[in-house]
Enzyme design. Structure first.
Site, PDB file in Angstrom:
ATOM      1  N   GLN A 139      39.370  40.776  36.415  1.00  0.00           N
ATOM      2  CA  GLN A 139      39.644  39.341  36.305  1.00  0.00           C
ATOM      3  C   GLN A 139      40.997  39.100  35.631  1.00  0.00           C
ATOM      4  O   GLN A 139      41.145  38.241  34.760  1.00  0.00           O
ATOM      5  CB  GLN A 139      38.522  38.654  35.526  1.00  0.00           C
ATOM      6  CG  GLN A 139      37.267  38.401  36.334  1.00  0.00           C
ATOM      7  CD  GLN A 139      37.467  37.333  37.401  1.00  0.00           C
ATOM      8  OE1 GLN A 139      38.337  36.477  37.304  1.00  0.00           O
ATOM      9  NE2 GLN A 139      36.634  37.387  38.446  1.00  0.00           N
ATOM     10  N   SER A 140      42.006  39.839  36.051  1.00  0.00           N
ATOM     11  CA  SER A 140      43.325  39.756  35.427  1.00  0.00           C
ATOM     12  C   SER A 140      44.043  38.448  35.752  1.00  0.00           C
ATOM     13  O   SER A 140      44.302  38.142  36.909  1.00  0.00           O
ATOM     14  CB  SER A 140      44.184  40.932  35.891  1.00  0.00           C
ATOM     15  OG  SER A 140      45.527  40.766  35.507  1.00  0.00           O
TER      16      SER A 140
END
Length: 333
Positions: free
Chosen positions: A75-76
């Site tokens: 979930q960068s």
């Protein structure tokens, strides 16, 4: 200190606002809290990485790249903003997404930032935990070069001396805003992870002799490692700028709010998200900004920040990640 010497492509909505948080300040009964809204930088729901990408993407274009590579957690926020910047500039984007949480929820693996990566046209491949991700990135870049591509590799978080220029610029911007507002700030607080945001701020503020202390609230590494990483990048950034490097004591990190690890919300993380949402209508992300806010809240409660002081909280963005963390919230049916 002239940032115009460095290639830059304007991607962000700047300057980002500085606003008071009166209801949060009242609830904590301590200092006067203000917020700098780097969640409002505009690119693909905004976030702090856009400032770094203005300088990094300019280097990529100057180098003749046809594909941009970077790495981060599943979930960068950085991966999402890199994918958006590449789309805007007509470049391909390939991501290495590392499993740092062990979450197998469909929502975590396909929603939030991952959904936006897809919408921006990025491709990606996954990596397990514990690898040297920048080394993995270099290997993929070499593979693509051998295939005839012209890759430009951006380290995790955009955190090298080029990327840190974005937060040197933020330091200049913030001091100018505070001066115009007649607002004296005692401490600037933000979430610190890959080091580029804090290194840029500390380097810029030190070069200006702004006398504005920066406190980074860690989201991953232990305190000695975090401070060492940030200071090493301060030195590299100062060298790039041709200014004196900040002393080691200018870099301060508090890593008491990491919880069980990177990307794993602690109870204090969830509380911070709720307080900002219900008291100020501001959404925090569960990986970075909420852990920074959790530190701010607890330090106010403990009297570390006292009545009469003014604290500026830098919101690094990433609230789209909330949609990948449904499992962390007790949402009524």
């Amino acid at each position: 200190m002239n940032l115009a010497r460095f290639p830059r492509i304007r991607l962000a909505h700047l300057p980002t606002p500085i606003e008071p948080l009166p209801r949060l300040s009242e609830a904590l009964g301590g200092p006067e809290i203000w917020i700098k809204r780097d969640d409002c930088t505009g690119l693909s729901t905004g976030g702090n990485k856009t400032r770094k990408l203005e300088f990094l993407m300019a280097e990529a274009v100057a180098a003749g790249a046809d594909i941009v590579l970077t790495q981060g957690a599943t979930q960068s926020n950085h991966a999402r903003q890199t994918a958006a910047a590449a789309a805007k500039l007509g470049l391909d984007c390939h991501l290495l997404l590392e499993d740092r949480t062990g979450f197998n929820h469909e929502n975590y693996r396909r929603n939030g930032n991952v959904l936006l990566d897809h919408l921006h046209g990025a491709t990606w491949e996954h990596r397990g935990p514990g690898l040297d991700m920048n080394a993995e990135l270099a290997t993929v870049a070499e593979r693509m070069a051998a295939e005839g591509r012209k890759p430009y590799a951006i380290p995790g978080g955009g955190s090298n001396a080029t990327g840190a220029l974005g937060y040197v610029n933020c330091a200049l911007e913030t001091v100018a805003q505070l001066t115009d507002m007649g607002l004296a700030i005692d401490t600037l607080v933000h979430a610190t992870g890959s080091a580029g945001t804090q290194a840029g701020l500390v380097t810029g503020l030190t070069a200006m002799n702004a006398q504005l202390p920066v406190l980074g609230i860690g989201v991953r590494a232990p305190k000695p490692k975090q401070e060492a990483n940030v200071h090493a990048l301060c030195v590299a950034t100062a060298e790039k700028l041709g200014v004196p490097a900040p002393p080691p004591e200018a870099v301060v990190a508090n890593t008491d709010y990491v919880g069980e690890g990177y990307g794993l919300p602690a109870p204090s993380t969830i509380e911070a998200i709720g307080m900002f949402a219900r008291l100020e209508g501001i959404l925090l992300d569960p990986v970075y900004s909420a852990k920074g806010a959790a530190g701010l809240i607890d330090l106010c409660r403990k009297g570390h920040f006292k009545a009469g002081e003014r604290i500026l909280f830098l919101h690094t963005g990433g609230a789209i990640g909330l949609t990948g963390y449904l499992h962390s919230f007790d949402v009524p049916a």
